[in-house]
Design a protein around this motif. Structure first.
Motif, PDB file in Angstrom:
ATOM      1  N   TYR A 257     -21.255  -6.108   1.933  1.00 35.79           N
ATOM      2  CA  TYR A 257     -21.763  -7.599   1.669  1.00 35.79           C
ATOM      3  C   TYR A 257     -21.905  -7.624   0.089  1.00 35.79           C
ATOM      4  CZ  TYR A 257     -22.496  -7.938   6.516  1.00 35.79           C
ATOM      5  OH  TYR A 257     -22.249  -8.037   8.057  1.00 35.79           O
ATOM      6  N   HIS A 258     -22.439  -6.700  -0.590  1.00 34.96           N
ATOM      7  CA  HIS A 258     -22.621  -6.824  -1.998  1.00 34.96           C
ATOM      8  C   HIS A 258     -21.425  -6.884  -2.713  1.00 34.96           C
ATOM      9  CE1 HIS A 258     -21.911  -2.422  -2.087  1.00 34.96           C
ATOM     10  NE2 HIS A 258     -21.651  -2.425  -3.511  1.00 34.96           N
ATOM     11  N   ALA A 259     -20.350  -6.478  -2.182  1.00 34.74           N
ATOM     12  CA  ALA A 259     -19.117  -6.610  -2.936  1.00 34.74           C
ATOM     13  C   ALA A 259     -18.307  -7.853  -2.520  1.00 34.74           C
ATOM     14  CB  ALA A 259     -18.348  -5.231  -2.924  1.00 34.74           C
ATOM     15  N   GLY A 260     -18.902  -8.744  -1.628  1.00 34.65           N
ATOM     16  CA  GLY A 260     -18.118  -9.757  -1.207  1.00 34.65           C
ATOM     17  C   GLY A 260     -17.008  -9.392  -0.300  1.00 34.65           C
ATOM     18  N   ILE A 261     -16.650  -8.073   0.531  1.00 34.42           N
ATOM     19  CA  ILE A 261     -15.666  -7.860   1.030  1.00 34.42           C
ATOM     20  C   ILE A 261     -15.537  -7.987   2.423  1.00 34.42           C
ATOM     21  CG2 ILE A 261     -14.225  -5.462   1.471  1.00 34.42           C
ATOM     22  CD1 ILE A 261     -14.668  -4.489  -0.988  1.00 34.42           C
ATOM     23  N   VAL A 262     -14.506  -8.775   3.071  1.00 33.67           N
ATOM     24  CA  VAL A 262     -14.342  -8.740   4.439  1.00 33.67           C
ATOM     25  C   VAL A 262     -12.857  -8.201   4.636  1.00 33.67           C
ATOM     26  CG1 VAL A 262     -13.783 -10.399   6.143  1.00 33.67           C
ATOM     27  CG2 VAL A 262     -15.316 -11.076   4.010  1.00 33.67           C
ATOM     28  N   LEU A 263     -13.091  -7.174   5.552  1.00 35.69           N
ATOM     29  CA  LEU A 263     -11.746  -6.313   5.663  1.00 35.69           C
ATOM     30  C   LEU A 263     -11.583  -6.468   7.257  1.00 35.69           C
ATOM     31  CD1 LEU A 263     -12.413  -3.294   7.479  1.00 35.69           C
ATOM     32  CD2 LEU A 263     -13.448  -2.733   5.363  1.00 35.69           C
ATOM     33  N   GLN A 264     -10.078  -6.001   7.472  1.00 33.63           N
ATOM     34  CA  GLN A 264      -9.411  -6.195   8.671  1.00 33.63           C
ATOM     35  C   GLN A 264      -8.654  -5.045   9.004  1.00 33.63           C
ATOM     36  OE1 GLN A 264      -7.497 -10.136   9.670  1.00 33.63           O
ATOM     37  NE2 GLN A 264      -8.009 -10.667   7.471  1.00 33.63           N
ATOM     38  N   ARG A 265      -8.514  -4.290   9.953  1.00 35.71           N
ATOM     39  CA  ARG A 265      -7.865  -3.387  10.667  1.00 35.71           C
ATOM     40  C   ARG A 265      -7.229  -3.313  11.754  1.00 35.71           C
ATOM     41  NH1 ARG A 265     -12.589  -0.394   9.783  1.00 35.71           N
ATOM     42  NH2 ARG A 265     -11.968   0.555   7.749  1.00 35.71           N
ATOM     43  N   ASN A 266      -6.153  -2.988  12.010  1.00 36.94           N
ATOM     44  CA  ASN A 266      -5.433  -3.006  13.292  1.00 36.94           C
ATOM     45  C   ASN A 266      -4.597  -1.378  13.487  1.00 36.94           C
ATOM     46  OD1 ASN A 266      -3.530  -3.064  15.661  1.00 36.94           O
ATOM     47  ND2 ASN A 266      -4.202  -5.347  15.546  1.00 36.94           N
ATOM     48  N   PHE A 267      -5.289  -0.733  14.168  1.00 40.38           N
ATOM     49  CA  PHE A 267      -4.702   0.567  14.331  1.00 40.38           C
ATOM     50  C   PHE A 267      -3.472   0.439  15.254  1.00 40.38           C
ATOM     51  CE2 PHE A 267      -8.740   1.974  12.549  1.00 40.38           C
ATOM     52  CZ  PHE A 267      -8.077   2.737  11.608  1.00 40.38           C
ATOM     53  N   SER A 268      -2.376   1.504  15.387  1.00 39.55           N
ATOM     54  CA  SER A 268      -1.459   1.308  16.196  1.00 39.55           C
ATOM     55  C   SER A 268      -1.713   2.442  17.617  1.00 39.55           C
ATOM     56  CB  SER A 268      -0.132   1.633  15.660  1.00 39.55           C
ATOM     57  OG  SER A 268       0.892   2.105  16.688  1.00 39.55           O
ATOM     58  N   SER A 269      -1.181   1.879  18.744  1.00 37.60           N
ATOM     59  CA  SER A 269      -1.097   2.864  19.769  1.00 37.60           C
ATOM     60  C   SER A 269      -0.554   4.065  19.853  1.00 37.60           C
ATOM     61  CB  SER A 269      -0.621   2.021  20.895  1.00 37.60           C
ATOM     62  OG  SER A 269       0.743   1.804  20.807  1.00 37.60           O
ATOM     63  N   THR A 270       0.385   4.117  18.578  1.00 38.56           N
ATOM     64  CA  THR A 270       0.925   5.465  18.498  1.00 38.56           C
ATOM     65  C   THR A 270       0.040   6.344  17.755  1.00 38.56           C
ATOM     66  OG1 THR A 270       1.603   4.945  16.009  1.00 38.56           O
ATOM     67  CG2 THR A 270       3.091   4.033  17.851  1.00 38.56           C
ATOM     68  N   ASN A 271      -1.153   6.022  17.101  1.00 38.36           N
ATOM     69  CA  ASN A 271      -2.152   6.829  16.447  1.00 38.36           C
ATOM     70  C   ASN A 271      -1.516   7.494  15.220  1.00 38.36           C
ATOM     71  OD1 ASN A 271      -4.220   6.346  18.488  1.00 38.36           O
ATOM     72  ND2 ASN A 271      -3.221   7.825  19.781  1.00 38.36           N
ATOM     73  N   ASP A 272      -0.529   6.933  14.698  1.00 38.65           N
ATOM     74  CA  ASP A 272      -0.084   7.358  13.562  1.00 38.65           C
ATOM     75  C   ASP A 272      -0.513   6.543  12.415  1.00 38.65           C
ATOM     76  OD1 ASP A 272       1.657   8.191  11.242  1.00 38.65           O
ATOM     77  OD2 ASP A 272       3.265   8.519  12.513  1.00 38.65           O
ATOM     78  N   PRO A 273      -1.118   7.233  11.339  1.00 43.70           N
ATOM     79  CA  PRO A 273      -1.703   6.332  10.176  1.00 43.70           C
ATOM     80  C   PRO A 273      -0.616   5.469   9.386  1.00 43.70           C
ATOM     81  CG  PRO A 273      -2.606   8.611  10.206  1.00 43.70           C
ATOM     82  CD  PRO A 273      -1.548   8.502  11.255  1.00 43.70           C
ATOM     83  N   LYS A 274       0.622   5.789   9.472  1.00 39.38           N
ATOM     84  CA  LYS A 274       1.471   5.028   8.850  1.00 39.38           C
ATOM     85  C   LYS A 274       1.637   3.852   9.616  1.00 39.38           C
ATOM     86  CE  LYS A 274       6.245   6.508  10.821  1.00 39.38           C
ATOM     87  NZ  LYS A 274       6.428   5.209  11.260  1.00 39.38           N
ATOM     88  N   ASP A 275       1.479   3.659  10.953  1.00 40.53           N
ATOM     89  CA  ASP A 275       1.641   2.503  11.672  1.00 40.53           C
ATOM     90  C   ASP A 275       0.491   1.682  11.549  1.00 40.53           C
ATOM     91  OD1 ASP A 275       4.490   3.344  12.506  1.00 40.53           O
ATOM     92  OD2 ASP A 275       3.801   4.553  13.981  1.00 40.53           O
ATOM     93  N   GLY A 276      -0.663   2.102  11.129  1.00 43.35           N
ATOM     94  CA  GLY A 276      -1.696   1.236  11.065  1.00 43.35           C
ATOM     95  C   GLY A 276      -1.688  -0.058   9.871  1.00 43.35           C
ATOM     96  N   LEU A 277      -2.289  -1.077  10.064  1.00 42.86           N
ATOM     97  CA  LEU A 277      -2.320  -2.099   9.207  1.00 42.86           C
ATOM     98  C   LEU A 277      -3.671  -2.187   8.727  1.00 42.86           C
ATOM     99  CD1 LEU A 277      -0.078  -4.482  11.048  1.00 42.86           C
ATOM    100  CD2 LEU A 277       0.796  -3.059   9.181  1.00 42.86           C
ATOM    101  N   MET A 278      -3.760  -2.798   7.498  1.00 45.79           N
ATOM    102  CA  MET A 278      -5.287  -3.089   7.201  1.00 45.79           C
ATOM    103  C   MET A 278      -4.931  -3.825   5.913  1.00 45.79           C
ATOM    104  SD  MET A 278      -8.740  -0.620   6.306  1.00 45.79           S
ATOM    105  CE  MET A 278      -9.779  -1.046   5.251  1.00 45.79           C
ATOM    106  N   GLY A 279      -6.089  -4.770   5.583  1.00 48.45           N
ATOM    107  CA  GLY A 279      -6.390  -5.365   4.446  1.00 48.45           C
ATOM    108  C   GLY A 279      -7.709  -6.114   4.109  1.00 48.45           C
ATOM    109  N   PHE A 280      -7.870  -6.387   2.983  1.00 51.42           N
ATOM    110  CA  PHE A 280      -9.194  -6.995   2.741  1.00 51.42           C
ATOM    111  C   PHE A 280      -9.399  -8.057   1.789  1.00 51.42           C
ATOM    112  CE2 PHE A 280      -9.607  -3.430  -0.429  1.00 51.42           C
ATOM    113  CZ  PHE A 280     -10.034  -4.333  -1.546  1.00 51.42           C
TER     114      PHE A 280
END
Length: 831
Positions: free
Chosen positions: A434-457
């Protein structure tokens, strides 16, 4: 008879009063700052029975014994290596120490940028005081006076020499030895002195002596002089520094430890009150610092390394003072400090790197020692919720090999008395800083592999150690943070002050070449990014496993040449377990005439390749140099917006067609990755590619290479037809899935996108509608009507409905499908 009983009663009362007075006036036996004499047998039992404790003791003993051996061989030679300034000393008297200070162009500065020579004296003093502290702890553990002899001799030499220096009055009350950086002096030197005294006090009380290099013999220790030194270090903390920042926290250990070093109980309590309740113009008390933790889960409002560090320090001091006076029940009174400790674990990308804002670092670890301190404090004050929270987190860290008890306080404070439950950290789909004004989104993959995860803010705000960054984004893909914030390196340097801290180092929009910070901390004040809409909301279930979005706003009105309002929609759309993309829509308009807007995007990599063949680039070296030689005053005036640091600047002609470009990153140890950009064309657009400065804390070798960067200039307002970019990350073993991106318009105004993708499992046609809140889009040819902010209509290859997602909206019609949302204004259905 009555008189006799009366006399006896009076006599009894007098005796009782005398006994009570004697008990109440008894001084506490040292040590008691970190651990008490009464706890020694428990500590020794831990060393005897617990491997972790045995290892800590063994390492401590090994280090201390090397120093003791060297000292005993020739105490005079050993101590004379301290940084004494003999040229200023008087005959038969201790000389002062060399002072450590940093001056640039005649201006006194703190020691962040001191030269190696300037740091040498500081490091020597730190080393010797640490040796004394190690030996003091060894004396406590073994009661072997050789350790106390070494510790007290170093402390004696320090006390004698430090008082030979004139106490600086820089900024009210600077240091003794660091005249222009008293803040650092109390942090690296001042807090050690009282601890050494606390551990050796029983030795000194029983007639133990210290070695005097001037008299070349053992002498009695001048405890009164040492009390003056501790009193002065406490006073420096109370009267030097700044309030409203982490300075008060970072100086508090010196304040607390030096207060507890006072042998006079009344003075001890008076000085300690400046940590607990009293506030000065230079030092916040705990009661004021705690206001930062108003709600459970609130964090210290600075950047990542400072917020965790500050909270960990406070948690430790709560325990120290609570042990000194359990009746204070500080854990119960200030428990939101403890609840804040794990929050940074939730602000991470799928590869566990930290979301970066301001001066924050990319990598850090949770303060596991602070978790243990919180657990012990929760036990003391009977706080089962906190016990149940931290015990599983500690066990999780130990089980994963992330945490091993190594710090010396562990010997004194920690036991094996927690449950065996191991915590599981489930990162939510969305979160906010909140104090940094940050709103983040993530979407982990069903593969459970970090390289397949998506995230941005999206984020941006003003704070201590914050940057003038505007409405900034970071994007993740293929196991890396690809769309990057520049970060920071050494404070005070040209790069840091005139690039790292300014708009040009961030993925934002610069207005009229003049976006800047103004006011506030070091004149970098900006407004806070405001949330308009998001789905899922923080703490709520997502309506779709494949979609999320946020819409935020920002006012760029610092200085007098930008005067803009902005709106940014960032959407995350997953198209298969291994693929997905981001949609970024940035609107910006200024109230000033002749406005222009520049959209910046930095991506780690080797180069930026444009695949649009008729887009021609020419060298434009002067494009961003208008303020290259502007005024710069440290922490006051900057060369905004900082883009004069761009190199190899090449710009296109005005171009209104669609553009496709790719950032290539081929030198990673994990293999090549790419970020492909699809940019719908609009009138009055120019494209520039540059080499921006290195992005700090990037994966090797990109931590030492320039950062390829795209700049899109829009002449005129960029609101009705905003900047629109679709980002797709992919790797060397995959192909990009997006086949085409086409803008949707109504009456010449941008409304959304038609995106066709060939995913590993299916072909998708997706209509992504991105509007300002409550706008309406209607296209009779497509059969679409939508009143709302964000929606995605997905079709199969045969153009039958695949799914409909409404992130926020009231009504959507697609051909014969009519959807009226409920009070949540969200909707998802797979067909």
């Amino acid at each position: 008879m009555k008189f006799k009983y009366l006399t006896l009663n009076i006599r009894f009362i007098v005796i009782l009063i005398l006994i009570t007075f004697k008990m109440s006036s008894q001084t506490k036996e040292r040590p008691f700052i970190l651990v008490t004499a009464e706890e020694r047998n428990q500590v020794l039992e831990k060393i005897e029975t617990q491997d972790w404790a045995k290892d800590i003791f063994k390492e401590l003993k090994g280090k201390a014994d090397v120093q003791v051996k060297s000292f005993i061989k020739n105490p005079k030679t050993y101590l004379e290596k301290l940084p004494f300034n003999w040229s200023e000393g008087q005959k038969n008297s201790f000389p002062p120490f060399y002072k450590t200070y940093h001056v640039e162009n005649g201006v006194q500065k703190n020691l962040d940028n001191a030269t190696d020579a300037e740091k040498k004296n500081m490091e020597l003093l730190i080393k010797y005081l640490q040796v004394a502290l190690d030996c003091g702890m060894m004396y406590y553990l073994t009661q072997d006076e050789k350790y106390a002899y070494v510790a007290s001799s170093i402390l004696y030499a320090f006390a004698k020499s430090v008082q030979k220096s004139q106490l600086s009055d820089w900024h009210g009350r600077g240091g003794w030895l660091f005249p222009y950086d008293g803040f650092r002096e109390v942090r690296v030197l001042g807090y050690k002195v009282p601890l050494i005294y606390d551990f050796t006090a029983s030795y000194l009380k029983n007639g133990g002596q210290a070695f005097d290099i001037i008299k070349n013999k053992k002498v009695d220790f001048p405890v009164d002089e040492l009390q003056d030194v501790c009193r002065t270090y406490a006073d420096i903390t109370i009267n030097y520094g700044q309030t409203g920042s982490n300075h008060s926290v970072l100086e508090s250990p010196s304040l607390v430890y030096n207060a507890l070093a006072m042998d006079d109980e009344k003075e001890r309590e008076t000085l300690l009150s400046y940590f607990l309740t009293e506030n000065t113009d230079n030092q916040d008390g705990l009661n004021v610092m705690y206001k930062k933790y108003k709600n459970k889960g609130d964090i210290w409002p600075e950047t990542s390394q400072y917020l965790n560090h500050s909270t960990a320090i406070l948690a430790k001091l709560l325990l120290v003072v609570n042990k000194y006076n359990p009746s204070l029940e500080l854990g119960k009174k200030y428990q939101n400090i403890l609840f804040a400790l794990p929050r940074l674990d939730y602000f991470v990308f799928p590869n566990n790197e930290i979301v970066r804002w301001g001066d924050g670092h990319r990598k850090a670890h949770a303060p596991y020692e602070a978790y243990e301190n919180a657990f012990v404090l929760a036990q003391m004050d009977s706080l089962p919720e906190l016990e149940d929270k931290f015990a599983p987190l500690i066990k999780r860290a130990m089980t994963k090999g992330k945490y091993h008890r190594k710090n010396l306080e562990a010997l004194f404070w920690y036991n094996n008395d927690m449950s065996e439950e191991v915590a599981k950290i489930d990162l939510p789909r969305t979160d906010r800083v909140y104090h940094a004004g940050i709103v983040l989104q993530r979407n982990f993959s069903s593969t459970n592999d970090p390289k397949d995860g998506l995230m941005g803010f999206v984020g941006g705000a003003h704070m201590v150690h914050g940057h003038a960054e505007g409405m900034n984004i970071e994007l993740y893909g293929e196991g890396q943070v690809l769309g990057v914030d520049h970060g920071r390196n050494r404070y005070g340097k040209d790069l840091h002050e005139n690039y790292s801290r300014l708009f040009a180092a961030h993925n934002t929009v610069i207005v009229n070449g003049s976006s800047q910070g103004e006011g506030g901390w070091v004149n970098l004040g900006i407004n806070t990014v405001q949330l308009i809409s998001m789905e899922p909301k923080v703490g709520e279930e997502a309506v779709s496993p494949f979609h999320s979005f946020s819409q935020t706003s920002f006012e760029d009105n610092k200085g007098d040449k930008a005067e803009a309002v902005q709106e940014r929609t960032l959407a995350l759309i997953r198209t298969s377990p291994t693929t997905g993309y981001y949609v970024d829509v940035f609107r910006s308009k200024s109230k000033l005439p002749d406005e222009y807007h520049d959209y910046l995007y930095h991506n780690i990599g080797d180069k930026l390749v444009f695949e649009t063949k008729d887009l021609n680039f020419k060298k434009t070296p002067k494009r961003y140099m208008a303020n290259a030689n502007g005024k710069w005053r440290h922490n006051k005036v900057y060369r905004n917006p900082g883009w004069h640091f761009f190199k190899n600047v090449k710009s296109s002609q005005a171009y209104d067609k669609d553009v496709k470009a790719t950032f290539t990153t081929k030198k990673l140890s994990t293999g090549s990755v790419f970020m492909q950009l699809h940019i719908p064309g609009f009138e009055n657009r120019e494209y520039t590619k540059v080499k921006a400065p290195t992005t700090f804390e990037s994966p090797k070798p990109y931590d030492d290479l320039p950062t390829p960067t795209l700049v899109i200039r829009n002449k005129g307002e960029a609101w009705k037809n905003p900047f629109v970019v679709v980002f797709e990350p992919f790797n060397e073993n995959e192909k990009a899935t997006i086949q085409s991106v086409e803008k949707l318009e109504e009456n010449g105004l941008y409304k959304g996108l038609k995106i066709i993708s060939n995913t590993p499992t299916e072909k998708l046609i997706q209509y992504v509608i991105t509007q300002s809140k409550n706008d309406i889009f209607q296209d009779e040819a497509l059969g679409i009507y939508f009143q709302g902010t964000f929606a995605v209509i997905s079709l199969n290859e045969n153009k039958s409905l695949h799914s409909i997602y409404i992130g926020e909206g009231d009504k959507l019609i697609y051909k014969n499908e009519i959807i009226q949302t409920d009070a949540s204004k969200t909707y998802y259905k797979a067909y």
